[in-house]
Design a protein around this motif. Structure first.
Motif, PDB file in Angstrom:
ATOM      1  N   UNK A 138       2.295   1.955  -7.678  1.00 44.85           N
ATOM      2  CA  UNK A 138       3.221   0.841  -7.476  1.00 44.85           C
ATOM      3  C   UNK A 138       4.621   1.260  -7.936  1.00 44.85           C
ATOM      4  N   UNK A 139       5.560   0.333  -7.907  1.00 49.18           N
ATOM      5  CA  UNK A 139       6.943   0.669  -8.238  1.00 49.18           C
ATOM      6  C   UNK A 139       7.103   1.173  -9.665  1.00 49.18           C
ATOM      7  N   UNK A 140       6.208   0.792 -10.536  1.00 50.78           N
ATOM      8  CA  UNK A 140       6.284   1.238 -11.931  1.00 50.78           C
ATOM      9  C   UNK A 140       5.532   2.546 -12.165  1.00 50.78           C
ATOM     10  N   UNK A 141       4.941   3.103 -11.090  1.00 54.19           N
ATOM     11  CA  UNK A 141       4.200   4.354 -11.220  1.00 54.19           C
ATOM     12  C   UNK A 141       2.753   4.184 -11.603  1.00 54.19           C
ATOM     13  N   UNK A 142       2.284   2.936 -11.684  1.00 58.96           N
ATOM     14  CA  UNK A 142       0.884   2.696 -12.030  1.00 58.96           C
ATOM     15  C   UNK A 142      -0.016   2.967 -10.827  1.00 58.96           C
ATOM     16  N   UNK A 143      -1.204   3.534 -11.036  1.00 53.67           N
ATOM     17  CA  UNK A 143      -2.107   3.814  -9.918  1.00 53.67           C
ATOM     18  C   UNK A 143      -2.580   2.544  -9.223  1.00 53.67           C
ATOM     19  N   UNK A 144      -2.719   2.619  -7.922  1.00 51.42           N
ATOM     20  CA  UNK A 144      -3.199   1.510  -7.092  1.00 51.42           C
ATOM     21  C   UNK A 144      -4.431   1.991  -6.344  1.00 51.42           C
ATOM     22  N   UNK A 145      -5.511   1.220  -6.401  1.00 54.79           N
ATOM     23  CA  UNK A 145      -6.754   1.624  -5.742  1.00 54.79           C
ATOM     24  C   UNK A 145      -7.120   0.742  -4.553  1.00 54.79           C
ATOM     25  N   UNK A 146      -6.293  -0.246  -4.251  1.00 50.31           N
ATOM     26  CA  UNK A 146      -6.505  -1.091  -3.072  1.00 50.31           C
ATOM     27  C   UNK A 146      -5.716  -0.497  -1.914  1.00 50.31           C
ATOM     28  N   UNK A 147      -6.381   0.084  -0.896  1.00 47.56           N
ATOM     29  CA  UNK A 147      -5.642   0.742   0.184  1.00 47.56           C
ATOM     30  C   UNK A 147      -4.780  -0.213   0.994  1.00 47.56           C
ATOM     31  N   UNK A 148      -5.132  -1.499   1.035  1.00 46.40           N
ATOM     32  CA  UNK A 148      -4.345  -2.469   1.785  1.00 46.40           C
ATOM     33  C   UNK A 148      -2.962  -2.665   1.181  1.00 46.40           C
ATOM     34  N   UNK A 149      -2.772  -2.251  -0.063  1.00 46.13           N
ATOM     35  CA  UNK A 149      -1.479  -2.415  -0.718  1.00 46.13           C
ATOM     36  C   UNK A 149      -0.400  -1.551  -0.069  1.00 46.13           C
ATOM     37  N   UNK A 150      -0.808  -0.471   0.613  1.00 44.40           N
ATOM     38  CA  UNK A 150       0.189   0.409   1.235  1.00 44.40           C
ATOM     39  C   UNK A 150       0.911  -0.311   2.370  1.00 44.40           C
TER      40      UNK A 150
END
Length: 362
Positions: A211-223
């Protein structure tokens, strides 16, 4: 991955369905066959995210919007013999990239190397398929492409997207029926893998998106939802993200800046909002074929010895073997050519509907 719900169809049938979809949209039959081979290559080798999954999602919309010219010819601009500039004229990239490699091989047969700087291209699928065409002729092949004006990835520490996934492939003869083929995006993964996971509603590994803060995202729909962006090879700044970013820039230099194609880091990139923007039109492509046996007559034998030595390396895992890039893909392709290609039921249904629909070519 082969799921229990998948439909398995013969490769010849899959190829015919894809080729037919292209010919019905005005692509000459021989070009459509090459394009179908390029697209089916993804499913044969296990790169499902770059296979026939993209026919209804990516390629057919290009025809519908007029962003592809089905009969465009590759035209040569500056011609220096061993190297030349080429305008693809918005031809179907799946064919045009293969044609560019074939032309580079012809130049390499005469000069020892053949280099083409291609502009005006459209999406051309697995870069490894195209680079491997040179390997099939006993040469080293290098193919790199930018994403035109499409911007997906941010520079390390950057607040705006500047580059695409900028794939790179290098191929060479190795062991029989098992060429060396390195096929990679310079981001952690290509967007197709993210979208395939989103279609399957499955989580992705923590290293793909942030995300914008550099935290990992594991939900592919977020892209596609605009709340996550691709990470570079290397991950964080501290673990080598600059290396993936540097490779991405190198591809931009060779594929787009050299050919005069659409650039990611163009002034309009500064007007972005931090998320993906722009279109993958006017893609640039760098194509290099090296007739290695002209420089070293025993190259093929030396390559077999080198790659054979790698296969002899003992493994620390009793259930896994040491192999080089391209080996497992070749094994999977041979098996699926023999036993059939797995497809998602929904995709299989879409292909049959396309086959049974009225012709759309003018």
């Amino acid at each position: 991955m082969h799921r229990q719900s998948d439909v398995t169809i013969p490769h010849e049938e899959l190829h015919a369905l894809v080729s037919g979809a292209f010919t019905e949209r005005g692509v000459p039959a021989d070009r459509a066959a090459t394009a179908a081979s390029a697209l089916c290559h993804g499913d044969l080798c296990g790169f499902t995210s770059h296979g026939v999954f993209n026919l209804p999602r990516l390629y057919l919309p290009l025809f519908e919007s007029g962003r592809v010219d089905p009969r465009a010819e590759l035209t040569t601009g500056t011609d220096l013999g061993a190297c030349a500039s080429v305008d693809a004229g918005r031809a179907l990239g799946l064919w045009a990239a293969a044609e560019a490699v074939d032309r580079a091989v012809e130049r390499a047969e005469e000069h020892g190397i053949g280099l083409l700087a291609v502009r005006g291209a459209t999406h051309f699928g697995c870069v490894g398929f195209h680079a491997a065409r040179a390997a099939e002729r006993g040469m080293i092949g290098v193919v790199a492409g930018n994403c035109g004006g499409q911007r997906i990835a941010r520079p390390p520490l950057g607040a705006l997207t500047m580059l695409g996934t900028n794939p790179l492939a290098i191929a060479a003869p190795a062991l029989p029926d098992h060429p060396f083929v390195l096929d990679m995006s310079t981001t952690a993964v290509p967007t197709g893998k993210v979208r395939l996971a989103a279609a399957d509603r499955t989580e992705i590994p923590a290293g793909w998106l942030a995300d914008d803060a550099g935290r990992p995202v594991t939900d592919p729909a977020a892209f596609d939802g605009g709340t996550a962006h691709l990470r570079w090879l290397g991950g964080d700044v501290e673990t080598g993200a600059h290396k993936g970013f540097g490779l991405g820039l190198a591809v931009e230099l060779l594929a787009a800046l050299l050919s005069g194609s659409g650039l990611g880091p163009a002034p309009e990139a500064l007007r972005g909002d931090g998320g993906p923007h722009g279109h993958d039109d006017d893609i640039g492509c760098f194509v290099l074929a090296i007739a290695a046996d002209r420089l070293r007559p025993d190259f093929a034998a030396a390559a077999r010895a080198m790659f054979g030595t790698l296969l002899d390396c003992p493994s620390i895992d009793a259930d896994a073997q040491v192999r080089y890039p391209g080996w497992w893909e070749a094994e999977r392709s041979l098996r699926r050519r023999r036993d059939g290609v797995p497809l998602r039921p929904e995709l299989h249904r879409q292909l049959l509907e396309l086959r049974d629909a009225e012709p759309v070519a003018g």
